[in-house]
Design a protein around this motif. Structure first.
Motif, mmCIF file in Angstrom:
data_model
loop_
_atom_site.group_PDB
_atom_site.id
_atom_site.type_symbol
_atom_site.label_atom_id
_atom_site.label_comp_id
_atom_site.label_asym_id
_atom_site.label_seq_id
_atom_site.Cartn_x
_atom_site.Cartn_y
_atom_site.Cartn_z
ATOM 1 N N GLU A 112 -1.812 0.601 -2.390
ATOM 2 C CA GLU A 112 -2.505 0.001 -1.318
ATOM 3 C C GLU A 112 -3.537 -0.811 -1.657
ATOM 4 O O GLU A 112 -3.564 -1.931 -0.559
ATOM 5 N N ASN A 113 -3.656 -1.152 -2.982
ATOM 6 C CA ASN A 113 -4.527 -2.468 -3.094
ATOM 7 C C ASN A 113 -3.679 -3.413 -3.069
ATOM 8 O O ASN A 113 -4.181 -4.755 -2.673
ATOM 9 N N ARG A 115 -1.016 -4.136 -1.240
ATOM 10 C CA ARG A 115 -0.936 -4.286 0.224
ATOM 11 C C ARG A 115 -2.039 -5.027 0.855
ATOM 12 O O ARG A 115 -1.819 -6.080 1.725
ATOM 13 N N ARG A 116 -3.159 -4.789 0.199
ATOM 14 C CA ARG A 116 -4.459 -5.367 1.083
ATOM 15 C C ARG A 116 -4.558 -6.968 0.686
ATOM 16 O O ARG A 116 -5.319 -7.528 1.494
#
Ligand SMILES: NC(=O)C1=CN([C@@H]2O[C@H](COP(=O)(O)OP(=O)(O)OC[C@H]3O[C@@H](n4cnc5c(N)ncnc54)[C@H](OP(=O)(O)O)[C@@H]3O)[C@@H](O)[C@H]2O)[C@@H](O)CC1
Ligand SMILES: [K+]
Length: 478
Positions: A112-113, A115-116
């Motif tokens: 998720e990091n 992706r951000r």
């Protein structure tokens, strides 16, 4: 062996980079090099991207160390930076020092990091990657929208260019000192994206100590003879070509390639099929006598055997050439004649198989083209030119050149016949087999680049003379 001055062509393997690092630690020190490496990465990124949110994925080794340095410099330039460590560096290592100097934000090594972030820097593994990365690592890399690799993508074998796992493609890879073979060979080449090689001030003695044996093909690594006022046709070199009766096109293409790249004289030994070769190309000499008689002429040292030949025609010519100790380039039909018994080719100087011909002769090469071609060259005691998008040119003494000086325009029928003719001309000009093969492949590539869009194979010939002149000029500049 290429000389010390040829180190600029070297492509050190990751194992040799380890050697280079050990030598560097005795002189300049790894921390200083790491600082320059990380700075070079930050500069390459600043030159190509607008300021954005960056996530730096850092592994436990020196590749990770470069990542911490790059993070520090990007943050200093006002970028929004976070570092996600996979594992901490070993205490006391240069990477440990680099991590300690980075005082910015740290986050989890999680998809998720990635992706951000707008941009993800892969500093997980570099030259030290020695086994497939874990699926969790690949998942984080794959979540990135835009990826930049430090040194090498963490999925690519730096020696072979093989993908150790299926992973994402990169926008750019920033390596140091010299590219590695894995940056040049496919699929690594494609995965890496744009390749930047930064000079980080590695002392030349360290690169020399690494003992590279793989080179990027180009003028200066070899020298093609220039024109001279004292030239005459025999000095420039005679290329003799064995011709068949069924497929004259391939032989004619090889002959044209030989002439266009500067052979002094090209003779076709056509035996009873001479009539098929007598039309057109008045500069060609067609011989209809028996090969045995032609071989009495000692000036005819270099022979090309294979293009346009059937297996019986090879059987009637190649053993005679070998028995008379000629310099022989074997291609096409000659490779087919040997079948799966490559030892039948012992005594030839150069073979030029494409991957299919190589596989029939030696078995499938697997992921490591260089190792397979090296083994093949040793097995038959000849230079092996394994043709492909990146051709691998290997000497039986272990020297390897990788040729990426080529164009997809060359992927057309007959292109290999032209190449065989060009290499034969380089042999006839007196070049040693590995150098002749390297030069021939480069000239052929250069002609392909000059021949424009979708050229027919005959169009290459018009550019071979200028290609040779360029090779001579470039080698002089070095
Ligand atoms: N040459 C130069 O000019 C300079 C080179 N520099 C940089 O140094 C880099 C090479 O550094 P390096 O030798 O420390 O190796 P690196 O790639 O960080 O990996 C080693 C670590 O990863 C681990 N590991 C490996 N595979 C793994 C896997 N699949 N899964 C899990 N773990 C794995 C391995 O663990 P181990 O095998 O020990 O268990 C070890 O801990 C080079 O790429 C360049 O960026 C610059 O700093 C200065 C100038
Ligand atoms: K990396």
């Amino acid at each position: 062996m290429p000389m010390k001055s040829d180190l600029r062509f070297s492509l050190p393997t990751p194992a040799q980079c380890g050697e280079m690092d050990r030598k560097a630690s005795e002189t300049i020190g790894i921390s200083a090099l790491m600082d320059r490496a990380g700075w070079a990465v930050a500069q390459a990124i600043r030159a190509r991207f607008a300021p954005c949110r960056v996530l730096v994925l850092c592994g436990p080794g020196n590749n990770g160390g470069d990542g911490y340095v790059a993070a520090r410099y990007l943050e200093r330039a006002g970028w929004s930076v976070q570092v996600a460590p996979l594992a901490p560096p070993r205490e006391g290592s240069a990477a440990f020092g680099a991590a300690a100097q980075y005082r910015g934000r740290i986050t989890d090594f999680a998809p998720e990091n990635a992706r951000r972030a707008d941009l993800v820097i892969d500093a997980v593994f570099g030259a030290g990657l020695d086994r497939p990365p874990a699926p969790e690592v690949v998942a984080v890399l794959s979540a990135a929208r835009t990826l930049v690799a430090i040194d090498l993508p963490s999925t690519v074998n730096g020696t072979t260019g093989a993908a150790l796992v299926e992973g994402p493609d990169y926008r750019m890879s920033v390596t140091f000192v010299r590219p590695k073979p894995g940056h040049i060979l496919y699929p690594g080449r494609e995965i890496c994206g744009e390749l930047i090689c930064a000079d980080i001030g590695m002392p030349e003695v360290c690169l020399e100590a690494a003992g590279p044996t793989i080179w990027l093909n180009g003028p200066g690594l070899w020298h093609v003879p220039a024109m001279s006022p004292e030239d005459h046709k025999y000095r420039r070199g005679v290329v003799s070509i064995c011709a068949g009766q069924v497929m004259p096109g391939a032989t004619r293409l090889a002959a044209a390639g030989a002439r266009a790249s500067g052979a002094g004289l090209v003779r076709i030994s056509a035996g009873e099929g001479a009539a098929a070769y007598c039309l057109g190309a008045p500069g060609l000499v067609i011989d209809d006598g028996p090969l045995k008689t032609l071989l009495e002429d000692e000036r005819r040292r270099v022979w090309l055997c294979g293009p346009g030949l059937t297996e019986p025609e090879v059987a009637a010519s190649l053993p005679l050439l070998l028995a008379s100790e000629r310099i022989v380039l074997a291609d096409a039909g000659a490779l087919g004649w040997a079948g799966s018994e490559p030892e039948k080719l012992r005594g030839v100087s150069v073979i030029t198989p494409h991957i299919g011909e190589f596989t029939r002769l030696f078995g499938a090469p697997g992921d490591d083209l260089v190792a397979a071609a090296r083994e093949a060259a040793q097995r038959i005691g000849a230079v092996v030119v394994l043709k492909g998008a990146v051709s691998v040119i290997v000497s039986p003494d272990g020297r390897v050149a990788l040729n990426d000086h080529a164009s997809p325009a060359l992927a057309t029928a007959g292109s290999g016949d032209t190449l065989a003719g060009v290499i034969a001309t380089m042999l006839a000009a007196g070049m040693a087999p590995w150098e002749a093969a390297c030069a021939g492949v480069w000239l052929h590539g250069e002609a392909g680049m000059r021949a424009g869009n979708w050229p027919i194979v005959e169009a290459l010939d018009a550019h071979l003379g200028d290609a040779r002149a360029k090779a001579i000029a470039l080698a002089c500049e070095i």
